[in-house]
Scaffold this active site. Structure first.
Site, PDB file in Angstrom:
ATOM      1  N   GLU A 163      41.091  42.875  44.316  1.00  0.00           N
ATOM      2  CA  GLU A 163      39.362  43.988  43.831  1.00  0.00           C
ATOM      3  C   GLU A 163      38.981  43.812  44.438  1.00  0.00           C
ATOM      4  O   GLU A 163      37.771  42.969  44.119  1.00  0.00           O
ATOM      5  CB  GLU A 163      39.336  43.176  42.492  1.00  0.00           C
ATOM      6  CG  GLU A 163      40.995  44.047  41.383  1.00  0.00           C
ATOM      7  CD  GLU A 163      40.109  43.878  39.876  1.00  0.00           C
ATOM      8  OE1 GLU A 163      39.036  42.877  39.475  1.00  0.00           O
ATOM      9  OE2 GLU A 163      40.784  44.316  38.934  1.00  0.00           O
ATOM     10  N   GLU A 353      47.597  44.959  37.206  1.00  0.00           N
ATOM     11  CA  GLU A 353      46.857  44.263  35.447  1.00  0.00           C
ATOM     12  C   GLU A 353      46.602  46.029  35.039  1.00  0.00           C
ATOM     13  O   GLU A 353      46.511  46.788  35.407  1.00  0.00           O
ATOM     14  CB  GLU A 353      45.320  43.816  36.554  1.00  0.00           C
ATOM     15  CG  GLU A 353      45.304  42.327  36.890  1.00  0.00           C
ATOM     16  CD  GLU A 353      43.872  41.980  36.854  1.00  0.00           C
ATOM     17  OE1 GLU A 353      43.296  42.416  36.286  1.00  0.00           O
ATOM     18  OE2 GLU A 353      43.768  41.305  38.407  1.00  0.00           O
TER      19      GLU A 353
HETATM   20  C1  GBH Z   1      39.909  42.493  36.902  1.00  0.00           C
HETATM   21  O1  GBH Z   1      38.464  42.722  36.662  1.00  0.00           O
HETATM   22  C2  GBH Z   1      39.809  41.134  37.278  1.00  0.00           C
HETATM   23  O2  GBH Z   1      41.242  41.271  38.432  1.00  0.00           O
HETATM   24  C3  GBH Z   1      40.999  39.651  36.816  1.00  0.00           C
HETATM   25  O3  GBH Z   1      40.416  38.814  36.981  1.00  0.00           O
HETATM   26  C4  GBH Z   1      39.856  40.017  35.424  1.00  0.00           C
HETATM   27  O4  GBH Z   1      39.915  38.664  34.365  1.00  0.00           O
HETATM   28  C5  GBH Z   1      40.291  41.259  34.422  1.00  0.00           C
HETATM   29  O5  GBH Z   1      40.186  42.144  34.945  1.00  0.00           O
HETATM   30  C6  GBH Z   1      39.791  41.847  33.543  1.00  0.00           C
HETATM   31  O6  GBH Z   1      38.318  41.543  33.159  1.00  0.00           O
HETATM   32  O7  GBH Z   1      33.081  51.202  33.371  1.00  0.00           O
HETATM   33  O8  GBH Z   1      32.016  49.148  31.680  1.00  0.00           O
HETATM   34  O9  GBH Z   1      33.986  50.638  30.943  1.00  0.00           O
HETATM   35  C7  GBH Z   1      38.670  43.624  36.290  1.00  0.00           C
HETATM   36  C8  GBH Z   1      36.753  44.791  36.342  1.00  0.00           C
HETATM   37  C9  GBH Z   1      37.309  46.213  34.664  1.00  0.00           C
HETATM   38  C10 GBH Z   1      35.776  46.470  36.810  1.00  0.00           C
HETATM   39  C11 GBH Z   1      37.462  47.827  34.586  1.00  0.00           C
HETATM   40  C12 GBH Z   1      35.437  47.750  36.304  1.00  0.00           C
HETATM   41  C13 GBH Z   1      34.839  49.448  33.906  1.00  0.00           C
HETATM   42  C14 GBH Z   1      34.371  48.353  33.172  1.00  0.00           C
HETATM   43  N1  GBH Z   1      36.832  46.070  36.131  1.00  0.00           N
HETATM   44  N2  GBH Z   1      35.291  47.942  34.814  1.00  0.00           N
HETATM   45  S1  GBH Z   1      33.232  50.378  32.461  1.00  0.00           S
END
Ligand code: GBH
Length: 448
Positions: A163, A353
């Protein structure tokens, strides 16, 4: 056709989120050690000092994975455990830890998938300018060479970056993740080009040292989901256009250079006067062939065709189901994300993931019942199956996460695991969803 016979059923973690032992056996500090130790940065004031104590308990964790029939384990290597200063002297004890872990996995026939960078930059390199330092891609190549030489006889699958848009976007633009900076676009473009170059050099180092290596690059992505069939084109176009919101968070800005060898045109023209130097040689390095794209998908944005054919976000209705962390549950994001990616880039895809945070707790019977997670995984996996059936080349699926762990700026308040971590005792309890997943794996998803 359903899931391939050799479909890779896995679970994923990352070093800083589970290992603990943050200053043991010669490990150097990372930017996440420094960040979590800074007052006010982590919502529950916690750190990853101990986390799941996986550094000491990896044998138990691997045994649990084997019990659940998990075929592949995606974990990341902490750069600062291998090279405490990020460059220079190697810490043999760091190498030993990952050797032991890999050997333990081999004992049970679990295939390792190694992420080389899951956000924990050595602090010593941060002090030298971090991703803004033009030597960073060379430091990364040195580190990756050591990893390849040490583990390449057993590890054949690598993900260079996890990411990139999240660690650059949250770490250097919004400031909510380590190192907590809010930089201007000029610096951000510079950082991103260095990340791309580091990816290219890592690919070079892996190919040089490991025969038959498979290399991927993982995007965290929130796919656009067309509200109806009439909205597919608008959804696709806006998913890959590099003009909605900040470029850091766009798909094509990261993947086009790697697969097509060039940055999106509109970005180049919009930022022409603040771009770093980008040579033809850089682009050749960055676009060295990779074997797969990794996608981390948790949620999606529903869109419809709006003005001038552009996509318009359709907010979820009030009361729409959400996970504990607040993300909308949109199972078809797994269908559309994989479909759009496959149509555009034609590369094999792994879901590296997918999972949900829930308010898990230990019930009176001593077990952890998480029907919401089972329902979530079931719905998402059905959509993945549909995508595979309609022709996208989907090779595997890694549930996030093997066990509850340190959720970055949210600390321990979010639980994503198939296994419950009781932090005060470090006891592990397999959740109902863990047993459910075991069954899915045994049936290669045919029972979904
Ligand atoms: C991942 O990040 C990471 O790689 C991991 O380390 C982490 O623990 C895991 O996911 C869980 O968070 O538009 O407000 O509904 C994920 C990051 C997740 C960022 C989804 C953007 C959109 C949320 N992304 N998110 S929203």
């Amino acid at each position: 056709m359903s899931f391939r016979k050799d479909f890779v059923w896995g679970a994923a973690t990352a070093s800083y989120q589970i290992e603990g032992a943050f200053d043991e056996d010669g490990k150097g500090r990372s930017i996440w050690d420094e960040f979590s130790h800074t007052e006010g940065k982590i919502s529950d004031n916690s750190t990853g000092d101990i986390a799941c104590d996986h550094y000491h308990r990896y044998k138990e964790d691997v045994r649990l994975m084997a019990e659940l029939g998990i075929k592949a384990y995606r974990f990341s290597v902490a750069w600062s455990r291998i090279l405490p200063d990020g460059t220079g002297a190697v810490n043999q004890k760091g190498i030993d830890f990952y050797n032991d872990l890999i050997n333990e996995l081999m004992k049970y026939g679990i295939e390792p998938y190694v992420t080389l960078y899951h956000w924990d930059l050595p602090y010593a390199l941060h002090l030298k300018g971090g991703w803004l330092n033009d030597d960073i891609s060379d430091y990364f190549e040195q580190y990756v060479t050591i990893v390849a030489e040490s583990f390449g006889d057993r590890v054949k699958n690598f993900i260079t970056f996890n990411e990139p848009q999240v660690f650059t976007g949250c770490g250097y633009f919004e400031g909510s993740h380590a190192p907590g900076y809010k930089l201007a676009d000029k610096e951000l473009l510079h950082i991103c080009h260095n990340v791309h170059k580091a990816h290219g050099k890592a690919v070079r180092a892996l190919r040089k040292n490991i025969r038959d290596v498979k290399i991927g690059f993982t995007m965290g992505t929130t796919p656009t989901v067309p509200m109806s069939d009439k909205d597919i084109d608008a959804a696709r176009n806006s998913y890959f256009s590099c003009g909605n919101g900040h470029f850091l968070f766009s798909e094509s800005f990261w993947i086009d250079p790697i697969v097509f060898g060039k940055y999106p045109e509109n970005l180049m023209s919009a930022y022409g006067d603040i771009l770093p130097e980008i040579s033809a040689e850089d682009m050749k390095l960055i676009s060295a062939p990779i074997d797969f794209i990794g996608l981390n998908i948790y949620t999606g944005n529903i869109v419809k065709t709006g003005e001038g054919g552009c996509a318009e976000k359709v907010p979820c209705p009030a009361g729409h189901p959400r996970t504990a962390i607040g993300w909308d549950i949109i199972p078809s994001s797994l269908y559309w994300g994989t479909k759009f990616y496959y149509d555009r880039y034609k590369l094999p895809i792994y879901i590296t993931e997918n999972g949900m945070s829930a308010h898990d707790c230990i019930s009176l019977d001593g077990k952890v019942h998480d029907p919401n997670r089972i329902d979530y995984l079931n719905r998402y996996l059905l959509e993945l199956k549909k995508s595979a059936e309609s022709g996208a080349d989907i090779r595997g699926y890694f549930q996030w996460s093997l066990l509850d762990n340190f959720e970055w700026a949210k600390g321990y308040s979010e639980r994503f695991g198939l296994i419950y971590t009781d932090y005060p005792t470090q006891k592990r309890i397999v959740k109902d969803s863990g047993y459910w997943y075991k069954n899915v794996i045994e049936n290669n998803g045919e029972n979904l």
